[in-house]
Every structure is written in C-alpha cells, then in structure tokens.
Design an enzyme around this catalytic site. Structure first.
Site, PDB file in Angstrom:
ATOM      1  N   GLU A 250       0.786  -1.238   0.000  1.00 23.46           N
ATOM      2  CA  GLU A 250       0.000   0.000   0.000  1.00 23.46           C
ATOM      3  C   GLU A 250       0.821   1.293   0.000  1.00 23.46           C
ATOM      4  O   GLU A 250       0.836   2.038   0.984  1.00 23.46           O
ATOM      5  CB  GLU A 250      -0.942   0.019   1.211  1.00 23.46           C
ATOM      6  CG  GLU A 250      -1.944  -1.110   1.181  1.00 23.46           C
ATOM      7  CD  GLU A 250      -3.017  -0.970   2.248  1.00 23.46           C
ATOM      8  OE1 GLU A 250      -2.971  -0.013   3.027  1.00 23.46           O
ATOM      9  OE2 GLU A 250      -3.905  -1.829   2.277  1.00 23.46           O
TER      10      GLU A 250
ATOM     11  N   GLU B 196      -5.279  -8.713   0.568  1.00 22.62           N
ATOM     12  CA  GLU B 196      -5.908  -8.517   1.883  1.00 22.62           C
ATOM     13  C   GLU B 196      -7.398  -8.316   1.693  1.00 22.62           C
ATOM     14  O   GLU B 196      -7.824  -7.617   0.769  1.00 22.62           O
ATOM     15  CB  GLU B 196      -5.379  -7.263   2.598  1.00 22.62           C
ATOM     16  CG  GLU B 196      -3.964  -7.355   3.079  1.00 22.62           C
ATOM     17  CD  GLU B 196      -3.502  -6.064   3.780  1.00 22.62           C
ATOM     18  OE1 GLU B 196      -4.351  -5.273   4.229  1.00 22.62           O
ATOM     19  OE2 GLU B 196      -2.280  -5.877   3.851  1.00 22.62           O
TER      20      GLU B 196
HETATM   21  C1  GCO Z   1      -3.383  -1.643   5.732  1.00 26.01           C
HETATM   22  C2  GCO Z   1      -2.427  -2.741   5.923  1.00 26.01           C
HETATM   23  C3  GCO Z   1      -2.810  -3.651   7.018  1.00 26.01           C
HETATM   24  C4  GCO Z   1      -3.983  -3.254   7.867  1.00 26.01           C
HETATM   25  C5  GCO Z   1      -5.284  -3.723   7.301  1.00 26.01           C
HETATM   26  C6  GCO Z   1      -6.513  -3.313   8.106  1.00 26.01           C
HETATM   27  O1  GCO Z   1      -4.196  -1.698   4.838  1.00 26.01           O
HETATM   28  O2  GCO Z   1      -3.374  -0.712   6.513  1.00 26.01           O
HETATM   29  O3  GCO Z   1      -2.050  -3.426   4.808  1.00 26.01           O
HETATM   30  O4  GCO Z   1      -1.616  -3.587   7.711  1.00 26.01           O
HETATM   31  O5  GCO Z   1      -3.856  -3.757   9.142  1.00 26.01           O
HETATM   32  O6  GCO Z   1      -5.461  -3.213   6.020  1.00 26.01           O
HETATM   33  O7  GCO Z   1      -6.615  -1.928   8.157  1.00 26.01           O
END
Ligand code: GCO
Length: 421
Positions: free
Chosen positions: A163, A326
């Site tokens: 990200e 994710e």
């Molecule tokens: C993000 C990360 C994760 C988070 C998940 C939930 O998107 O911030 O990749 O580390 O924990 O997405 O917010």
C-alpha cells in the site's frame, strides 16, 4: 454456488510490525513505527508494537494455525530493520528468524509469500530523509537483492511494497502514520518517484536472482462499483475507480504506467470496502451507503460488490493476474464463557465477499488467490489493539491464540475450494 478454479490459492496475511514484537531483540534496529508509536498522541492509548502478538517468540504457533486451516500460502512481511538494523549492514539473526519461519512453512506444504516493505522503514534511513532521499531507493534495492539471494529457491512470491498509497499518503502527506510528516505536494511527489524507482530496481534484483520469482505490489485505492448493471453505471464505476481527484491516491498513483507495470508479474489488491457509483448527467456520481446499513467495528461499510468489481477492473486495466492480498474486517471479538470465539459477523461478511469474488472469476477476471487479513489479531497502526482482524484471537497479556469460529469456517472453505459458500 460459488466457483473457484482448481488451482485457486487460499491464504492469510500479516505484517512484521503488527505481529512480531521483539522490538529490541535479535539485533533488530529501530524503525519509524517504533519512533512514531512511542511519540505521545500518535497511537490510541499510547499503544506500541513492542510486543504485539509476540510472533518473534510465537512464530511456530502462527505457522501451526496456517497448517491447521490447510492454507496454501501465508503472506507475511520481513522487518527491514531486523535484516539491516541501520539500513546498511546485514544482521544474521534477522535472516535466521525468517529462515525458521520459511522452512517450517515449506515443510508443511505452505507457500511463503514475502512482503519486503510493510511500512517499518529503518529509522536510520528516515534520519537521512527516508523516502524523500534517493539513498533509500538504493538501500531498498540492496535489501531486495540480498533477500532474493538468501531465500532463492525457497521464497518465489514477493510483494515489494504494501500500500504505497498509505505509507506515502498517510506517512508523508497527512501525518497520521509514521513518520508523521506533512510534506508539500512537490516533496510528496519526490517520495512517489522514489517508491516507483525502488520497486523497479527491486523487481530487477528479484528476477535476476531467480527467473521463477513472481513480483507484485499490494495496492489499494477506492474501488467503485456500479449501482446497477446498466452499462453506463459500470463505465462510471470504472472511470471513478481510476480517477485521481485532488488529494486522493488511487490505483493509478501506485500502478502508474511509467515502466512500473512492466516490472510486475501480478497485481495485489487489498480491499475492504467500496463505494457505489452511477452515471449522472454530468459524469460519475457517488451514492451514499444506505442509512443504518451494515458497518464493521472500524466503521467501514460492508460492500461485498467491491470484491466483484475491484478485481474485474484491475484485471481488465493491467492485464495481469490479480491476487486479493488482503480482505477482512474487524469485529468486537471476545472469548465467550464456553472458551470459544464466536464471530458470526465475520463468517457472514466473508461469505458475501467471497461469493462476489467468485462472480468476478465467472465474469472472466484472472483472479488467482485470496489472502485473508489477518491470520491473527494484531496491532492496527494508529488504532492500537482495539481492532481485531484475525481468524485467530490473541490474548495480548498471555500471548495465547484461539482459532475463532471463522477460522474453522475458513478451513472448511479452503478444504472445499469454496463449495460451502
Ligand atoms: C493496511 C495494511 C494492514 C492493515 C489492514 C486493516 O491496509 O493498513 O495493509 O496492515 O492492518 O489493512 O486496516
């Protein structure tokens, strides 16, 4: 019934700073998240990742959970400051930690998918400007090259970055995440250029170390989905998903077409929710989430449609295999009197989202796998420990893990390749 191809990869994901703890152990250097979380007012209740889910000690239990659920892959990140405590010199104890994890996964028949950068930049590099400084690009390429050599033949799937929209937008733009800076637009643009260059160089290192290596980025952005199946609404959703309104970092930022997408073997999509869009008389119009509509404990709207349209739009635009790197939700989980963790919301949420994902596949999108966020409850950045995203509950005082009802349900989903949905 949902349909997933025979070879579909089922996994779960985590990130070093969110689970490992062991902050001062094994020769690990300081990261920007150590500094940030220890700065008063930055994280809820002043919580830090010093201990987190204690995976520095309990990694074997994590691997056992992965195995118990029958997962095909585990996505985790290496902490750069374990490998290179000051950003430069290599730390053998850091490599040894991931050796143990990787080898244990491989023995269990689980593919290790390694993320090189899930936000824990060595503080030493930040002291010299972090992502504003081209020196960090060279350091990242050297780190990627060293990891590629070290794990050659064992790790074949790599995410260079997680990200970029968040670690740059929130870390160097809005200041909500480490290192907590609010740079002006030209300086922020320098960071974006450095990130893109770092990805391209790292991908070269990974590919030249082993031609079999597959390299991607775990991207995110606002996925818009059509409010109806009218072709004009679909077009409105597509346009809005890739548009870059002022101050918003979309997929087009992270996956810009200046040589970066040539350095990708697949696209990772981190997706939690989306927004409905229709074509109005003056272009795409965003619709509100229904009043009183379902929301997770993070207050994020529950919008399964996003997991159909997000991968469809990405697959269509980038013409690369897509992995959901994710997806999940936080719930107010607790251990019940019977000693179990009942989380029917998570099962309902996942059933809806995975059915939507199977519709994307049925529509022809080349989606190859799904990583649930997260394997265990963990440190949710500026939110601290309130938000529980895991398939396994973590008792932070004792460090113990308890598979939630959703964990057992996910094991069944994996076993039947989604036919239980
Ligand atoms: C993000 C990360 C994760 C988070 C998940 C939930 O998107 O911030 O990749 O580390 O924990 O997405 O917010």
């Amino acid at each position: 019934m949902a349909y997933f191809p025979e070879q579909f990869l089922w996994g779960a994901a985590s990130a070093s700073y969110q689970i490992e703890g062991g902050a001062g152990e094994g020769g690990r250097g300081r990261s920007i998240w150590d500094t940030f979380s220890h700065t008063p007012g930055k994280v809820k209740r002043g919580e830090t990742g010093d201990t987190a889910a204690d995976s520095w000690r309990r990694w074997r239990e994590d691997a056992a959970l992965v195995k118990a659920m029958g997962l095909g892959a585990y996505r985790f990140s290496a902490a750069w400051p374990r490998i290179a405590p000051d950003g430069g010199v290599w730390n053998p104890e850091g490599f040894a930690y991931y050796d143990r994890l990787v080898d244990t996964l491989l023995e269990a028949g689980v593919q290790p998918w390694m993320t090189l950068y899930h936000w824990d930049l060595p503080q030493a590099l930040q002291n010299r400007g972090g992502w504003q400084n081209g020196e960090t690009v060279d350091a990242f390429a050297a780190y990627a090259g060293e990891m590629a050599q070290h794990f050659k033949g064992r790790v074949k799937h790599w995410f260079t970055f997680n990200e970029p929209q968040c670690f740059l937008g929130m870390g160097y733009g809005s200041g909500e995440h480490a290192p907590g800076l609010r740079l002006d637009s030209p300086s922020l643009e320098t960071c974006w250029q450095n990130f893109r260059q770092a990805h391209i160089l790292a991908a070269q290192c990974l590919h030249s170390a082993d031609q079999e290596n597959q390299v991607g980025i775990a991207s995110t952005g606002t996925v818009c989905f059509p409010a109806s199946d009218r072709p004009e609404d679909i077009q409105a959703a597509r346009e809005r998903t890739f548009a870059c309104p002022e101050g918003v970092y979309s997929f087009s930022h992270a996956l810009a077409l200046d040589g970066l997408t040539d350095a990708l073997d697949f696209v990772g999509l981190n997706l939690y929710h989306g927004i409905p869009v229709r074509m109005g008389s003056r272009g795409p119009e965003v619709l509100p989430h229904p009043v009183g509509g379902p929301r997770t404990a993070m207050d994020w709207p529950v919008t399964p449609e996003a997991l159909e349209w997000g991968p469809r739009f990405l697959a269509e635009r980038y013409r690369l295999p897509v992995y959901i790197s994710e997806n999940g939700l936080s719930c107010r989980d607790q251990i019940f009197l019977d000693g179990k963790v009942h989380d029917p919301q998570r099962i309902d949420f996942l059933t809806r989202y995975l059915r939507a994902l199977s519709r994307a596949i049925a529509a022809g999108a080349d989606v190859r796998g799904y990583f649930h966020w997260s394997l265990t409850d963990n440190f949710e950045w500026a939110e601290g420990y309130d938000q529980r995203f895991g398939l396994a509950y973590v008792d932070y005082a004792a460090g113990e893990r308890t598979l939630k009802d959703s964990g057992y349900w996910y094991a069944e989903t994996v076993r039947t390749n989604g036919r239980n949905l």
